[in-house]
Motif scaffolding. Structure first.
Motif, short mmCIF file in Angstrom:
data_model
loop_
_atom_site.label_atom_id
_atom_site.label_comp_id
_atom_site.label_asym_id
_atom_site.label_seq_id
_atom_site.Cartn_x
_atom_site.Cartn_y
_atom_site.Cartn_z
N ASN A 179 1.48 3.69 10.64
CA ASN A 179 1.53 4.53 9.45
C ASN A 179 2.64 5.59 9.58
O ASN A 179 3.49 5.76 8.68
N ALA A 180 2.66 6.26 10.72
CA ALA A 180 3.70 7.27 10.93
C ALA A 180 5.07 6.62 11.06
O ALA A 180 6.09 7.16 10.55
N PHE A 181 5.10 5.45 11.74
CA PHE A 181 6.37 4.75 11.93
C PHE A 181 6.97 4.32 10.59
O PHE A 181 8.16 4.52 10.33
N LEU A 182 6.17 3.76 9.71
CA LEU A 182 6.66 3.31 8.41
C LEU A 182 7.09 4.49 7.55
O LEU A 182 8.09 4.42 6.80
N GLU A 183 6.36 5.57 7.68
CA GLU A 183 6.71 6.76 6.89
C GLU A 183 8.09 7.27 7.29
O GLU A 183 8.93 7.59 6.43
N ARG A 184 8.36 7.33 8.60
CA ARG A 184 9.66 7.81 9.06
C ARG A 184 10.77 6.84 8.64
O ARG A 184 11.86 7.25 8.22
N THR A 185 10.52 5.56 8.77
CA THR A 185 11.54 4.57 8.44
C THR A 185 11.88 4.60 6.95
O THR A 185 13.06 4.56 6.55
N ALA A 237 -0.01 0.52 4.72
CA ALA A 237 -0.49 0.08 6.04
C ALA A 237 -1.97 0.35 6.15
O ALA A 237 -2.48 1.33 5.59
N ASP A 238 -2.67 -0.51 6.86
CA ASP A 238 -4.09 -0.27 7.13
C ASP A 238 -4.26 1.01 7.92
O ASP A 238 -3.39 1.36 8.75
N PRO A 239 -5.32 1.76 7.68
CA PRO A 239 -5.51 3.03 8.39
C PRO A 239 -5.71 2.79 9.89
O PRO A 239 -6.29 1.80 10.32
N GLU A 240 -5.20 3.78 10.66
CA GLU A 240 -5.34 3.76 12.12
C GLU A 240 -4.88 2.43 12.71
O GLU A 240 -5.54 1.83 13.56
N LEU A 241 -3.74 1.97 12.25
CA LEU A 241 -3.18 0.68 12.72
C LEU A 241 -2.14 0.97 13.80
O LEU A 241 -1.15 1.65 13.54
N PHE A 242 -2.40 0.45 15.00
CA PHE A 242 -1.48 0.64 16.13
C PHE A 242 -0.96 -0.72 16.61
O PHE A 242 -1.61 -1.75 16.45
N LEU A 243 0.19 -0.67 17.25
CA LEU A 243 0.84 -1.89 17.75
C LEU A 243 1.57 -1.54 19.04
O LEU A 243 2.22 -0.49 19.12
N GLU A 244 1.46 -2.42 20.05
CA GLU A 244 2.23 -2.21 21.28
C GLU A 244 3.60 -2.86 21.08
O GLU A 244 3.70 -4.08 20.91
N ALA A 245 4.66 -2.05 21.09
CA ALA A 245 6.00 -2.55 20.83
C ALA A 245 7.03 -1.55 21.36
O ALA A 245 6.70 -0.42 21.74
N ASP A 246 8.28 -2.02 21.39
CA ASP A 246 9.41 -1.12 21.67
C ASP A 246 9.78 -0.48 20.34
O ASP A 246 10.31 -1.14 19.44
N LYS A 279 9.35 -3.26 -0.84
CA LYS A 279 8.03 -2.83 -0.37
C LYS A 279 7.80 -3.35 1.05
O LYS A 279 8.17 -4.47 1.39
N VAL A 280 7.13 -2.54 1.86
CA VAL A 280 6.73 -2.91 3.22
C VAL A 280 5.21 -2.83 3.30
O VAL A 280 4.63 -1.80 2.91
N ARG A 281 4.59 -3.90 3.82
CA ARG A 281 3.12 -3.94 3.96
C ARG A 281 2.78 -4.32 5.41
O ARG A 281 3.30 -5.30 5.93
N ALA A 282 1.95 -3.49 6.09
CA ALA A 282 1.51 -3.76 7.46
C ALA A 282 -0.01 -3.91 7.46
O ALA A 282 -0.71 -3.06 6.88
N GLU A 283 -0.49 -4.98 8.07
CA GLU A 283 -1.93 -5.24 8.07
C GLU A 283 -2.34 -5.96 9.37
O GLU A 283 -1.50 -6.55 10.05
N ILE A 338 3.66 -7.75 9.33
CA ILE A 338 4.50 -6.82 8.56
C ILE A 338 5.30 -7.64 7.57
O ILE A 338 6.06 -8.54 7.96
N THR A 339 5.16 -7.34 6.28
CA THR A 339 5.84 -8.09 5.23
C THR A 339 6.79 -7.16 4.49
O THR A 339 6.39 -6.10 3.99
N VAL A 340 8.06 -7.58 4.46
CA VAL A 340 9.08 -6.82 3.72
C VAL A 340 9.44 -7.64 2.49
O VAL A 340 10.00 -8.73 2.60
N SER A 341 9.13 -7.09 1.32
CA SER A 341 9.35 -7.81 0.05
C SER A 341 10.37 -7.07 -0.79
O SER A 341 10.50 -5.84 -0.72
N ASP A 342 11.11 -7.86 -1.57
CA ASP A 342 12.07 -7.24 -2.50
C ASP A 342 12.05 -8.03 -3.80
O ASP A 342 11.50 -9.13 -3.87
N THR A 343 12.67 -7.45 -4.79
CA THR A 343 12.80 -8.11 -6.10
C THR A 343 14.25 -8.48 -6.34
O THR A 343 14.77 -8.31 -7.45
N GLY A 344 14.92 -8.96 -5.26
CA GLY A 344 16.34 -9.22 -5.33
C GLY A 344 16.67 -10.58 -5.90
O GLY A 344 15.87 -11.22 -6.59
#
Length: 599
Positions: free
Chosen positions: A445-451, A470-479, A505-509, A525-531
């Protein structure tokens, strides 16, 4: 072995039987000889008594002698129960206890009479035609000084002796038969004791011939058979150890062949396949069961391979070729055909090593294309910078408005060149695994907000609406830096290829895994556009380096053509997957799935 046992038993019985028979014959002869000798000694004594009791009548006429000797013969017959005969020196019979002397032939040719006249006493044994039985004759010369007056002869029938001998022979035969039975039983037991260990050893040898080296035979004795059994057991143990080593080596060799990435096929001088490993099965699309033992000419789906094999067998020279096969799928194979001499064969067979170089050649082609694309992409901005710089140097710098326009173009092309070089270096670093990864928990949630906040200015230029969820309290182990690079590249693409007034739009679940634990789950993580969307034919190649659907539009948007390739590599580094769904004129969906926890 049973035949040998019976032969050995029969040999023992025959030897014992012959020995007993010889002993019986010797005993019978000895019995008869001893009995005859005793009887002869008795008859000799009787004759001496007769001579003493009735001396030879001297001075009587022939008739008087005959009458006297006849009467004495009859009288002594009654006393001694023996036939008595008086024979004159010329062989004429003068008296006989059983016959009239006149009816009897001259006895000078009788063996016992002749011996008595020559040596003083004589004996013989023969069949008497007069009495029709075997008789023992004993004769003694009657002398007056040195002058022989006549011969007195006693005869005894051999019936009693022969009857005794017959009884003895009956007893001997019965005893011999009984002994034969006992000898047969004992011999069979002895033969069984000899042949039974041999039977065990024969059976053990047969099982060894059938590759069973675990068999052992009893060897607790101290005789030669036990020594042989110990030697056989030692040989079986040695063979068992050697076969174990051979099996282990064979299993290792088979394991090496089965796990080799290269296909291995061996063909004997007759053209029959003798070895066909699992990689060859996979590369050529047929099983070892179908190929081994059959001719290489049955490779119907691979005509060119059959021709190469025939050429190598005929020329007996190594061949190295690259061949495209189309069954079970299209592959480029590197073939090494090496003539080799099989064990014990005068003619050479063939060893074929097949290597799938499809990916290698594709990689080489991609590298070649990459170099060409890099050269082309670098040449365009460099040519622009050079051209406008030369124009400025030719005097355009004196026109402030033109100079400013040219300098802006030079600056933009320089920025583009800088981005291109940066992306090339980044991609090279990712592919060579030189970049380090720092995995840590990421609050999506914080990561997507900053991005999204970072991309807001870029989207505002085209009046594009940015949304995230993003789903609440969603964490992921990543770089986190690499994850940000992935998302920024996808958002940049979405903004670039979406018309003004569009939406990205970005959706994380969270997506549950198949297991019961949450650690098996994934983050999608789904990144969608209307392009503008991506044509269906271009979707398989969208993640290739420098691949552009619309090259003119891509360059005008400032893209380098490496963004999605970098995204694909970064997703792979996170052990995730990425795919794209797109409809031309509607928009695109880039779907990333990453493991909740890194393995």
């Amino acid at each position: 072995m049973k035949k040998f046992r019976f032969k050995l038993t029969a040999l023992f019985v025959l030897m014992i039987g012959l020995s007993v028979l010889a002993a019986g014959l010797l005993m019978g002869k000895s019995y008869k000889d001893n009995h005859t000798l005793a009887l002869q000694e008795h008859m000799e004594k009787e004759m001496r008594v007769l001579i003493a009791a009735a001396p030879w009548p001297v001075g009587l006429t022939e008739d008087g002698q005959t009458e006297y000797l006849q009467s004495q013969a009859v009288r002594f017959k009654e006393l001694a129960d023996m036939r008595v005969t008086y024979v004159r020196a010329d062989g004429v019979v003068l008296g006989d206890s059983d016959h009239e002397p006149e009816t009897m032939a001259n006895h000078l040719d009788r063996e016992e009479v002749r011996e008595a006249l020559e040596h003083g006493i004589g004996s013989s044994e023969r069949h008497s035609s007069t009495l029709d039985e075997n008789m023992l004759y004993m004769a003694m010369a009657v002398k007056d000084g040195d002058r022989v007056q006549g011969v007195i002869r006693l005869a005894v029938g051999m019936t009693d002796i022969e009857r005794s001998l017959s009884k003895m022979w009956v007893a001997l035969v019965l005893g011999l038969l009984l002994l034969f039975v006992l000898a047969a039983g004992v011999s069979y037991r002895v033969a069984l004791g000899v042949t039974r260990p041999l039977e065990r050893m024969t059976g053990a040898a047969k099982r060894m011939a059938d590759m069973d080296y675990e068999i052992r035979v009893p060897d607790d004795g101290k005789d030669e058979v036990s020594e042989l059994a110990r030697a056989l057991n030692a040989m079986a143990e040695s063979l068992q150890g050697q076969m174990a080593v051979i099996r282990r080596n064979g299993m290792r060799l088979q394991s090496v062949l089965d796990n080799m990435p290269s296909g291995v096929v061996m063909i004997d001088p007759a053209g029959n396949v003798t070895l066909y490993n699992s990689s060859a099965e996979w590369l050529l699309g047929s099983s070892a069961k179908e190929r081994v033992g059959r001719s290489f000419t049955e490779f119907k789906q691979h005509y060119e391979l059959s021709q190469l094999i025939r050429q190598a067998l005929d020329s007996r020279e190594p061949l190295h070729e690259e061949l495209t096969v189309y069954f079970p799928e299209e592959r480029l194979l590197e073939l090494n055909l090496v003539p080799m001499r099989m064990s014990g064969e005068e003619e050479t067979g063939l060893l074929i090593v097949l290597q799938d170089v499809t990916a290698i050649r594709r990689l080489e082609r991609m590298r070649s294309e990459f170099v060409a694309n890099v050269s082309h992409e670098l040449k365009t901005p460099v040519a622009a910078v050079k051209g406008f710089a030369e124009t400025l140097m030719a005097g355009a710098v004196n026109d402030p408005e033109t100079a400013q326009s040219f300098l802006k173009i030079i600056h933009d092309e320089s920025e583009r060149l800088n981005r291109l070089i940066g992306d090339i270096l980044e991609l090279s670093k990712i592919e060579s695994r030189r970049s380090t990864q720092q995995f840590s928990p990421v609050d999506l949630n914080a990561f997507l907000e900053r991005t999204m906040e970072f991309m807001k200015t870029e989207a505002a230029k085209k009046n594009i609406e940015l949304q995230w969820e993003a789903d609440p309290e969603l964490f992921l182990e990543a770089d986190e830096d690499r994850l940000g690079q992935i998302l920024l590249n996808l958002l940049q693409n979405g903004i670039n290829y979406t018309p003004d007034g569009g939406k990205v739009k970005v959706r994380a679940e969270y997506v549950a895994g198949e297991g019961a634990d949450d650690v098996d789950g994934k983050i999608r993580i789904t990144v969608s556009d209307t392009g503008i969307g991506i044509p269906k034919k271009d979707l398989p190649r969208i993640f290739e380096r420098f691949y552009r659907v619309d090259k003119a539009r891509s360059r005008s948007s400032g893209g380098t053509g490496l963004g999605l390739s970098i995204v694909k590599h970064l997703v792979d580094m996170h052990h995730g997957t990425i795919r794209v769904e797109s409809t031309v004129g509607v928009g695109s969906h880039f779907i990333i799935e990453l493991p909740l926890l890194q393995p």
